[in-house]
Write an enzyme that holds these catalytic residues in place. Structure first.
Site, PDB file in Angstrom:
ATOM      1  N   GLY A 177      72.079   3.767  30.597  1.00  0.00           N
ATOM      2  CA  GLY A 177      72.483   2.380  30.401  1.00  0.00           C
ATOM      3  C   GLY A 177      73.427   2.174  29.228  1.00  0.00           C
ATOM      4  O   GLY A 177      74.115   3.104  28.773  1.00  0.00           O
TER       5      GLY A 177
ATOM      6  N   GLU B 256      77.549  -3.073  11.937  1.00  0.00           N
ATOM      7  CA  GLU B 256      77.394  -1.617  12.095  1.00  0.00           C
ATOM      8  C   GLU B 256      78.749  -0.950  12.347  1.00  0.00           C
ATOM      9  O   GLU B 256      79.126   0.007  11.647  1.00  0.00           O
ATOM     10  CB  GLU B 256      76.449  -1.301  13.265  1.00  0.00           C
ATOM     11  CG  GLU B 256      74.980  -1.566  12.941  1.00  0.00           C
ATOM     12  CD  GLU B 256      74.009  -1.081  14.003  1.00  0.00           C
ATOM     13  OE1 GLU B 256      72.807  -1.202  13.791  1.00  0.00           O
ATOM     14  OE2 GLU B 256      74.453  -0.579  15.071  1.00  0.00           O
TER      15      GLU B 256
ATOM     16  N   MET C 229      67.584  -8.660  22.576  1.00  0.00           N
ATOM     17  CA  MET C 229      68.254  -7.622  23.372  1.00  0.00           C
ATOM     18  C   MET C 229      68.199  -6.308  22.602  1.00  0.00           C
ATOM     19  O   MET C 229      69.143  -5.927  21.912  1.00  0.00           O
ATOM     20  CB  MET C 229      69.695  -8.032  23.655  1.00  0.00           C
ATOM     21  CG  MET C 229      69.795  -9.155  24.659  1.00  0.00           C
ATOM     22  SD  MET C 229      71.512  -9.488  25.069  1.00  0.00           S
ATOM     23  CE  MET C 229      71.341 -10.653  26.399  1.00  0.00           C
TER      24      MET C 229
ATOM     25  N   HIS D 126      53.519  10.237  -3.007  1.00  0.00           N
ATOM     26  CA  HIS D 126      54.466  10.029  -4.099  1.00  0.00           C
ATOM     27  C   HIS D 126      55.298  11.289  -4.308  1.00  0.00           C
ATOM     28  O   HIS D 126      54.740  12.374  -4.284  1.00  0.00           O
ATOM     29  CB  HIS D 126      53.712   9.723  -5.392  1.00  0.00           C
ATOM     30  CG  HIS D 126      54.623   9.555  -6.576  1.00  0.00           C
ATOM     31  ND1 HIS D 126      55.373   8.416  -6.768  1.00  0.00           N
ATOM     32  CD2 HIS D 126      54.928  10.404  -7.599  1.00  0.00           C
ATOM     33  CE1 HIS D 126      56.097   8.561  -7.875  1.00  0.00           C
ATOM     34  NE2 HIS D 126      55.845   9.761  -8.391  1.00  0.00           N
TER      35      HIS D 126
END
Ligand code: FAD
Ligand code: NAI
Length: 467
Positions: free
Chosen positions: A41, A188, A320, A446
């Site tokens: 997709g 982005e 979305m 840590h």
């Protein structure tokens, strides 16, 4: 003779391929149809994956160019853009092949072609050679995703005026890039080309960037991007583009109307949102209802108004995002198999993969105020996190919002290094109905960045202690 299935999934994106695979895992005979020629997709082919590959590569380039010397590394750096693009394409190809492997493993039939629902239980697929294949099925899942929202009066040619798809495949670094829309895609992909050397100007209709994100995060985000060289024109709209000359001449005016001005640019990226895609599916003919925004209407269990037809992902309501589509896919497949699939929309994280990253889950302060919910805030800056110091990435903070009475975690907003990974802990906390004290009393290693999230949770109770 029509092929028989339990379920036919239309669309092979994160919604479609995950639905088909889950159906296969649950023992149902499923087909997944996509017209693109490659499964995955928008996300795998022209979205999440190529953009993250370029964000990673451009960030390394920028670090090598600007930051290596600070930590005692001498390097001669130059850009090989074709190689960077080739690497991105290789990653996409490998991941799409992974889907084909998963289809085989779970006995899903992949079909390349354009699907049309001709009746409930009947799908016709136009194959590449022009022939038509008929599929008969008990269930149909619509997972046809979304497409770029057009900017009126502007024609995208994917060379000089590009959508995200063209911006992922520019052949050279533009000297000037004009981004229309200060949303996730604009920031982005603006970051990618800024790091590779473009001067980036962002024109945004609203008076803030990334609408929907926590207001305090947005302000800091804009300041940081400004320091990286982004220039912003907020409350501004594009009213036309003159493409006749070597440079594009983009006419802008204040969002509320007023004096116009012209910005010259080499490339313009249109990133003003995406809209659901259902064209050519035959939905009107079979009576599947769409809402006023063109989204397939479903009930809480992904059923449309036509029995046996379901919808998931970008083509229905909600954010979305690939992982939202994926979660709906699994829940919908489980419902079809008679199980109790469910999606918790309060625990869906959102991440902007800039540097630093921005991540959020649950409610923002603005949403809590509007809903009249009393809440407490705990906040911790990355300047006080030891690991952030060691990796020279101290910009930003983590903020946790908890119910004032029950201490239940209601939201978390992080701007800082690895924010996209850090948010997972809080998504899990929300899923489990945890309190901020649960996070505060959980031991975190840590020195790690995760300590900033813990310290923000401690801050809700007023006992933050880390330097
Ligand atoms: P899609 O992925 O759009 O897939 C739908 C598929 O259906 C398409 O392949 C299409 O060819 C096919 N199709 C449509 N009609 C038919 C038909 N009639 N017959 C056959 N096939 C058909 N989300 C994130 O969560 N994280 C990110 O980092 C992220 N980055 C992104 C970056 C960019 C540049 C873009 C554009 C999007 C990004 N997204 C990201 C959003 C994400 O890509 C989508 O939310 C996600 O792909 C939606 O999945 P979907 O399955 O609903 O639809
Ligand atoms: P967006 O909705 O994130 O941002 C669009 C921006 O354009 C908004 O700030 C809006 O106010 C502005 N805008 C709208 N019309 C305008 C106009 N005429 N002039 C100027 N500004 C205008 O949409 P975007 O960035 O296109 O992304 C589309 C979708 O893809 C988003 O829903 C997002 O969820 C998804 N996506 C997710 C990513 C991630 O999760 N990291 C990355 C990229 C995309």
């Amino acid at each position: 003779m029509a092929e028989q299935f339990d379920a036919v999934v239309i669309g092979g994106g994160p919604g479609g391929y995950n639905a088909a695979i889950r159906l296969g895992q649950l023992g149902l005979k499923a087909a997944c149809v996509d017209k693109r020629g490659r499964f995955g997709g928008t996300c795998l082919n022209v979205g999440c994956i190529p953009s993250k590959a370029l964000l990673h590569a451009s960030e390394r380039f920028h670090e090598a160019e600007k930051d290596f010397a600070k930590i005692g590394i001498k390097a001669e750096v130059s850009l090989d853009l074709p190689a960077m693009m080739k690497n991105k394409d290789k990653i996409v190809t490998e991941l799409t092949k992974g889907i084909e492997f998963l289809f085989k493993k779970n006995k899903v039939e992949p079909i390349v072609g354009e699907a049309k629902i001709v009746a409930p239980g009947k799908v016709e697929v136009k194959l590449a050679d022009g022939s038509v294949k008929t599929l008969e099925t008990k269930h149909i899942i619509i997972a046809t995703g979304s497409e770029v929202a057009p900017l009126p009066g502007v024609t995208i040619d994917e060379e000089r005026i590009v959508s995200s798809t063209g911006a992922l495949a520019l052949k050279s670094v533009p000297k000037r890039l004009l981004v229309v829309g200060a949303g996730v895609i604009g920031l982005e992909l603006g970051s990618v080309w800024r790091r590779l050397g473009a001067e980036v100007t962002v024109v945004e209709f609203l008076d803030r960037i990334t609408p929907g994100l926590d207001g305090e995060v947005c302000k800091q985000f804009q300041r940081i991007l400004g320091k990286q060289g982004f220039s912003f024109q907020l409350s501004t709209k594009v009213v036309g583009v003159d493409t006749s000359g070597k440079a594009l001449k983009v006419t802008v005016e204040p969002a509320a109307g007023g004096a116009q001005s012209v910005i010259e640019t080499d490339v313009m990226l249109v990133a003003i949102g995406r809209r659901p895609f259902t064209a050519g599916l035959g939905l009107a003919e079979v009576g599947v209802a769409l809402d006023s925004r063109g989204r397939v209407v479903t009930d809480g269990h992904f059923k449309t108004n036509v029995p046996g037809i379901w919808a998931i992902g970008d083509c229905r309501e909600g954010v979305m995002l690939a992982h939202k589509a994926e979660d709906e896919a699994v829940a919908c497949a489980e419902r079809i198999a008679g199980r109790a699939g469910h999606v918790n929309y309060d625990a869906i994280p959102g991440v902007v993969y800039t540097a630093p990253e921005v991540a959020s889950v649950g409610k923002t302060e603005e949403e809590l105020k509007a809903a009249g919910i009393a809440y407490k805030v705990g906040k911790f800056p990355f300047t006080a996190n030891a690991r952030a110091k060691t990796i020279d990435s101290t910009e930003g903070f983590a903020k946790i919002l908890a119910d004032a009475t029950t201490d239940k975690v209601l939201g978390c907003h992080i701007i800082g290094p690895e924010a996209g990974n850090l948010i997972a802990e809080v998504a899990l906390a929300i899923e489990f109905g945890a309190s901020s004290e649960d996070i505060a009393r959980t031991c975190h290693a840590h020195p790690t960045l995760t300590e900033a999230v813990r310290q923000a949770a401690m801050g809700v109770e007023g006992w933050t202690m880390q330097m």
